[in-house]
Design an enzyme around this catalytic site. Structure first.
Site, PDB file in Angstrom:
ATOM      1  N   HIS A  73     -11.525 -29.882 -43.238  1.00  0.00           N
ATOM      2  CA  HIS A  73     -11.658 -29.105 -44.478  1.00  0.00           C
ATOM      3  C   HIS A  73     -12.969 -29.498 -45.157  1.00  0.00           C
ATOM      4  O   HIS A  73     -13.079 -30.617 -45.660  1.00  0.00           O
ATOM      5  CB  HIS A  73     -10.461 -29.359 -45.397  1.00  0.00           C
ATOM      6  N   ARG A  75     -14.285 -27.689 -47.657  1.00  0.00           N
ATOM      7  CA  ARG A  75     -14.067 -27.355 -49.089  1.00  0.00           C
ATOM      8  C   ARG A  75     -15.092 -26.427 -49.732  1.00  0.00           C
ATOM      9  O   ARG A  75     -14.905 -26.047 -50.895  1.00  0.00           O
ATOM     10  CB  ARG A  75     -13.978 -28.636 -49.942  1.00  0.00           C
ATOM     11  N   ASN A 105      -9.286 -22.523 -45.892  1.00  0.00           N
ATOM     12  CA  ASN A 105      -8.639 -22.555 -47.215  1.00  0.00           C
ATOM     13  C   ASN A 105      -9.609 -22.994 -48.310  1.00  0.00           C
ATOM     14  O   ASN A 105      -9.379 -23.950 -49.038  1.00  0.00           O
ATOM     15  CB  ASN A 105      -7.361 -23.416 -47.207  1.00  0.00           C
ATOM     16  N   ASP A 163      -4.302 -22.222 -41.646  1.00  0.00           N
ATOM     17  CA  ASP A 163      -4.007 -23.641 -41.892  1.00  0.00           C
ATOM     18  C   ASP A 163      -3.739 -23.947 -43.365  1.00  0.00           C
ATOM     19  O   ASP A 163      -4.499 -23.562 -44.248  1.00  0.00           O
ATOM     20  CB  ASP A 163      -5.143 -24.535 -41.409  1.00  0.00           C
ATOM     21  N   HIS A 190      -0.411 -23.290 -38.053  1.00  0.00           N
ATOM     22  CA  HIS A 190       0.118 -24.345 -38.937  1.00  0.00           C
ATOM     23  C   HIS A 190       1.635 -24.158 -38.937  1.00  0.00           C
ATOM     24  O   HIS A 190       2.155 -23.198 -39.508  1.00  0.00           O
ATOM     25  CB  HIS A 190      -0.465 -24.151 -40.346  1.00  0.00           C
ATOM     26  N   HIS A 243      -2.004 -30.069 -35.900  1.00  0.00           N
ATOM     27  CA  HIS A 243      -1.380 -31.313 -36.391  1.00  0.00           C
ATOM     28  C   HIS A 243       0.095 -31.524 -36.022  1.00  0.00           C
ATOM     29  O   HIS A 243       0.965 -31.547 -36.895  1.00  0.00           O
ATOM     30  CB  HIS A 243      -1.574 -31.469 -37.908  1.00  0.00           C
ATOM     31  N   ASP A 316      -7.938 -33.451 -39.245  1.00  0.00           N
ATOM     32  CA  ASP A 316      -7.402 -32.798 -40.439  1.00  0.00           C
ATOM     33  C   ASP A 316      -8.000 -33.439 -41.701  1.00  0.00           C
ATOM     34  O   ASP A 316      -7.323 -33.616 -42.721  1.00  0.00           O
ATOM     35  CB  ASP A 316      -5.868 -32.817 -40.476  1.00  0.00           C
ATOM     36  N   PHE A 334      -1.648 -32.866 -50.936  1.00  0.00           N
ATOM     37  CA  PHE A 334      -1.484 -33.344 -49.560  1.00  0.00           C
ATOM     38  C   PHE A 334      -2.852 -33.525 -48.902  1.00  0.00           C
ATOM     39  O   PHE A 334      -3.731 -32.665 -49.053  1.00  0.00           O
ATOM     40  CB  PHE A 334      -0.723 -32.299 -48.735  1.00  0.00           C
TER      41      PHE A 334
HETATM   42  O1  DOR Z   1      -2.470 -32.472 -45.700  1.00  0.00           O
HETATM   43  C1  DOR Z   1      -2.939 -31.353 -45.698  1.00  0.00           C
HETATM   44  N1  DOR Z   1      -4.048 -31.048 -46.398  1.00  0.00           N
HETATM   45  N2  DOR Z   1      -2.319 -30.407 -45.000  1.00  0.00           N
HETATM   46  C2  DOR Z   1      -2.665 -29.122 -45.057  1.00  0.00           C
HETATM   47  O2  DOR Z   1      -2.041 -28.329 -44.398  1.00  0.00           O
HETATM   48  C3  DOR Z   1      -3.791 -28.695 -45.930  1.00  0.00           C
HETATM   49  C4  DOR Z   1      -4.710 -29.819 -46.212  1.00  0.00           C
HETATM   50  C5  DOR Z   1      -5.649 -29.544 -47.353  1.00  0.00           C
HETATM   51  O3  DOR Z   1      -6.311 -28.507 -47.349  1.00  0.00           O
HETATM   52  O4  DOR Z   1      -5.791 -30.411 -48.209  1.00  0.00           O
HETATM   53 ZN    ZN Z   2      -5.639 -28.850 -42.203  1.00  0.00          ZN
END
Ligand code: DOR
Ligand code: ZN
Length: 441
Positions: A73, A75, A105, A163, A190, A243, A316, A334
């Site tokens: 990610h 961001r 995302n 995801d 996912h 994952h 991840d 998360f």
């Molecule tokens: O732990 C996670 N973080 N799982 C996810 O599915 C998304 C990700 C996030 O974008 O922070």
């Molecule tokens: Zn992810």
């Protein structure tokens, strides 16, 4: 060719050179020039350092194809306070990666060619490593309407995934897999059933009961892994499971592979290094989705890696700010960062006899390259010189100051580690060098 702009050639000597494709690890010397691995020499050959050649002494190190992380990610756009393509690239090259696939995302979601092009434009400006955008399967990752895979692929997306969210509509997922197959775009799933996971913040088991936290049962993942396998069976279309975290999921993928179904799977280093007991103390850096599972799940993940049921180790890498992660456990987001800990955590598996070094590199480089349909993951004459030079024996405590990511949400900070990436080379250019004093050349 413009001589002035040409990179210095590199002579990398005395290292153990790993080719995961041919399952080889041998003492060799390498000449890198013009962005490619030009020649691989037997040990004993030498070349003088000079204006045109930089000598790198890789004695005691392993020289490997640049690592490729198919689940990161970055961001950007939208959450630049957590990470940017620039800081994520820095963390990537520090960790030994020369390629990252970034999940959609962001804000806006990468569901449109303009977002894909924006990401690639930024990556090109930064030019530390190769960025492979993963576009979303559905518009806004809402699980309702498919995105235009063809347009996104034309813009440079290398895979599609929602995801962070499952695609609950089975027919829609079937259509996604069929389109993915026709257009040669991998579909990454996912696996989570929100009907089972909703409100959960950690693995459902002994520890969640002890801590009084709402659990996410293993079945939430396994039910969806089962569905994706059944879709692969019905349609003959490939699917890649993101994952993997539970013993039941490993068993399902094992069975699917025995049946010859086109299913591949990844896990992340935290799922083979930690279990749900890491949550005792309510440390939000032990909170991710899927959650850290029980010790028997960890054991099954390790076995799955050893037996090639699990094809890929992906991080991840999910940066979140200190402030966000300082919220009470139930409220904190998360995810944990992972780009700079993949090497030491995977080398621990090598020391424990779970993987050989070439097998570890297959999971960290060759297999993700193959699944994404991009080059890389092998080390032979003529190959693009995307390389990492890793010291497998270096022991240290992971310090927060070493983290190049904008966020430091890792449960491994302050922990003893063994093995570190020293030098990263992308397209024949040194893009990362740690502790230059100790490296010679
Ligand atoms: O732990 C996670 N973080 N799982 C996810 O599915 C998304 C990700 C996030 O974008 O922070
Ligand atoms: Zn992810």
């Amino acid at each position: 060719m413009n001589q002035e702009r040409r990179e210095k050639a590199l002579w990398i000597e005395n290292g153990l050179v790993v080719d995961p494709e041919r399952d080889l690890i041998e003492r060799k010397n390498l000449l890198v020039d013009g962005g490619k691995v030009q020649v691989i020499y037997s040990p004993g050959t030498a070349v003088g350092a000079g204006e045109r050649v930089r000598v790198i002494d890789a004695a005691g190190k392993i020289v490997v194809p640049g690592l490729i992380d198919m689940h990161v990610h970055l961001r950007e756009p939208g959450y630049e306070h957590k990470e940017t393509i620039s800081t994520g690239s820095m963390a990537g090259v520090a960790g030994g990666f020369t390629g990252l696939a970034c999940m959609p995302n962001t804000s806006p979601v990468n569901d449109d060619a303009s977002v894909t092009r924006f990401i690639l434009g930024k990556a090109q400006e930064i030019s530390l490593l190769r960025v492979y955008p993963v576009a979303s399967i559905t518009r806004g990752q809402k699980g309702e309407t498919l995105t235009d895979f063809e347009d996104l692929a034309r813009a440079g997306a290398k895979a599609v995934s929602d995801d962070g969210f499952p695609v609950m509509d089975r027919e829609l997922m079937r259509e996604a897999m069929e389109r993915g197959k026709a257009l040669h775009i991998p579909v990454i799933s996912h696996c989570e059933d929100p009907g089972l996971s909703a409100g959960g913040v950690m693995h459902e088991g002994r520890v969640s009961a002890l801590l009084g936290l709402k659990g996410i049962p293993a079945a939430s993942e396994e039910k969806m892994v089962q569905r994706e396998i059944s879709l692969a069976k019905e349609t003959g279309c490939p699917v890649h499971i993101a994952h993997l975290s539970t013993a039941g999921s490993v068993a399902l993928i094992r069975q699917a592979k025995e049946e010859g179904l086109p299913v591949t799977a990844e896990t992340a280093p935290h799922y083979f290094s930690l279990d749900h007991r890491a949550v005792i103390g309510y440390d939000a850096n032990a909170k991710m989705n899927p959650p850290l599972r029980g010790p028997e799940d960890v054991e099954a993940i390790r076995r799955g890696l050893a037996d090639d049921v699990i094809d890929v180790i992906a991080t991840d890498h999910a940066p979140h700010t200190h402030q966000e992660k300082s919220a009470p456990f139930e409220k904190a987001p998360f995810g944990i960062i992972g780009l700079q800990t993949a090497v030491p955590l995977t080398l621990a598996l090598v020391r424990e006899g779970v993987l050989t070094i070439p097998a570890a590199l297959r999971k960290l480089s060759l297999n993700p390259a193959r699944i994404l349909g991009i080059g890389g993951g092998f080390l032979k004459e003529g190959a693009t010189a995307d390389l990492a030079i890793i010291d497998p024996d270096f022991e240290y405590n992971l310090r927060a100051e070493e983290i190049r990511s904008k966020s430091r949400n890792s449960p491994f900070i302050g922990k003893p580690m063994k093995g570190i990436n020293q030098i990263t080379i992308m397209g024949g250019r040194v893009v990362w060098e740690r502790d230059a004093d100790h490296l010679g050349g």
